[in-house]
Design a protein around this motif. Structure first.
Motif, short mmCIF file in Angstrom:
data_model
loop_
_atom_site.label_atom_id
_atom_site.label_comp_id
_atom_site.label_asym_id
_atom_site.label_seq_id
_atom_site.Cartn_x
_atom_site.Cartn_y
_atom_site.Cartn_z
N GLY A 147 -17.78 -26.89 -23.58
CA GLY A 147 -17.17 -28.00 -22.88
C GLY A 147 -15.77 -27.70 -22.38
O GLY A 147 -15.41 -26.53 -22.13
N PRO A 148 -14.95 -28.73 -22.21
CA PRO A 148 -13.60 -28.53 -21.70
C PRO A 148 -12.77 -27.55 -22.53
O PRO A 148 -11.92 -26.84 -21.99
N ALA A 149 -13.02 -27.51 -23.84
CA ALA A 149 -12.28 -26.60 -24.71
C ALA A 149 -12.52 -25.14 -24.31
O ALA A 149 -11.62 -24.30 -24.40
N PHE A 150 -13.75 -24.84 -23.87
CA PHE A 150 -14.07 -23.48 -23.42
C PHE A 150 -13.26 -23.13 -22.18
O PHE A 150 -12.66 -22.05 -22.09
N ALA A 151 -13.23 -24.06 -21.21
CA ALA A 151 -12.48 -23.82 -19.98
C ALA A 151 -11.00 -23.60 -20.29
O ALA A 151 -10.37 -22.69 -19.74
N LYS A 152 -10.44 -24.43 -21.14
CA LYS A 152 -9.02 -24.31 -21.49
C LYS A 152 -8.74 -22.98 -22.19
O LYS A 152 -7.72 -22.32 -21.91
N ALA A 153 -9.65 -22.58 -23.07
CA ALA A 153 -9.47 -21.32 -23.79
C ALA A 153 -9.55 -20.12 -22.86
O ALA A 153 -8.81 -19.14 -23.03
N ILE A 154 -10.43 -20.18 -21.86
CA ILE A 154 -10.56 -19.08 -20.90
C ILE A 154 -9.32 -18.99 -20.01
O ILE A 154 -8.80 -17.91 -19.71
N LYS A 155 -8.83 -20.14 -19.57
CA LYS A 155 -7.69 -20.17 -18.64
C LYS A 155 -6.39 -19.68 -19.29
O LYS A 155 -5.49 -19.22 -18.57
N ALA A 156 -6.31 -19.75 -20.61
CA ALA A 156 -5.08 -19.32 -21.28
C ALA A 156 -4.80 -17.82 -21.06
O ALA A 156 -3.74 -17.46 -20.53
#
Length: 225
Positions: A147-156
């Motif tokens: 979910g959104p947590a995956f996207a945020k983790a990738i973008k970091a």
């Protein structure tokens, strides 16, 4: 061939933020659904390659786009191999979407200057997609990979990454807020947006209103970020 350039298509996906995703076996309904989405501002749509002779329906959509709605940007989804991608590109697809990362498809699309959004579920898959010329990676299945947590983790660690989740995005304030706050470039929304039998004018009108509402919400969320 594609009616819209690679840069134009990618810019539209990012600017609008919403890509309606759908399949219907009836060409007339497909064209009217696409027109209803475009009327609401969602001028980039993805028709999925999921039924028998889906390519024939897509060809009718491409003819409709060329003759009646030139601003419409149409993509083919659920494309898993290069030969199928070639078939849809020849039929007029502006972009190709896949549930997986397929090297053959990526190379073909790159040669033809067609945007390719493969389904990725890990940092390694996203990195490999970038190496093959992909600009916007599809997060698939969006909910199941984190979910959104995956996207945020990738973008970091990879802030240059452009992501478009499909599956797991709802047209609600909460869902859209979570995903776009996580840094996604756009959201693909299917059955939670395009639902019903589409046997009445009212259904098309409601779809137009819903598409416009989602785009407005996305704009408001982005303005706060």
């Amino acid at each position: 061939m594609a009616k819209h350039s690679r840069l134009e298509t990618l810019a539209a996906i990012k600017s609008i933020g919403l890509v309606p995703v759908f399949y219907k076996p009836e060409a007339e309904k497909v064209c009217r659904i696409a027109a209803a989405c475009a009327e609401g501002g969602a001028k980039v749509v993805e028709f999925t390659n999921r039924g028998d002779r889906a390519i024939d329906v897509f060809k009718e959509l491409a003819y409709y786009r060329d003759e009646k709605l030139p601003e419409l940007i149409i993509g083919a989804g659920s494309v898993s191999d290069g030969s199928t991608a070639a078939m849809y590109i020849a039929a007029g697809a502006d972009f190709i979407v896949s549930p997986i990362l397929d090297r053959e498809t990526a190379l073909l699309c790159n040669k033809r200057k067609i945007p390719y959004s493969p389904g990725c579920g890990s940092a390694t898959e996203i990195h490999n997609a970038h190496e093959l010329g992909v600009e916007i990676c599809k997060i698939f299945p969006g909910a199941q990979v984190g979910g959104p947590a995956f996207a945020k983790a990738i973008k970091a660690p990879m802030p240059w990454t452009e992501l478009m989740p499909t599956g797991g995005v709802s047209p609600t304030d909460e869902s859209l807020e979570e995903w776009f706050s996580a840094g996604i470039a756009a959201a693909g929304i299917g059955s939670k947006l395009i639902k019903g039998s589409f046997t009445s004018e009212e259904e098309y009108e409601k779809l137009t209103e819903k598409a416009a509402e989602i785009i407005r919400k996305i704009s408001e969320i982005r303005a706060r970020l």
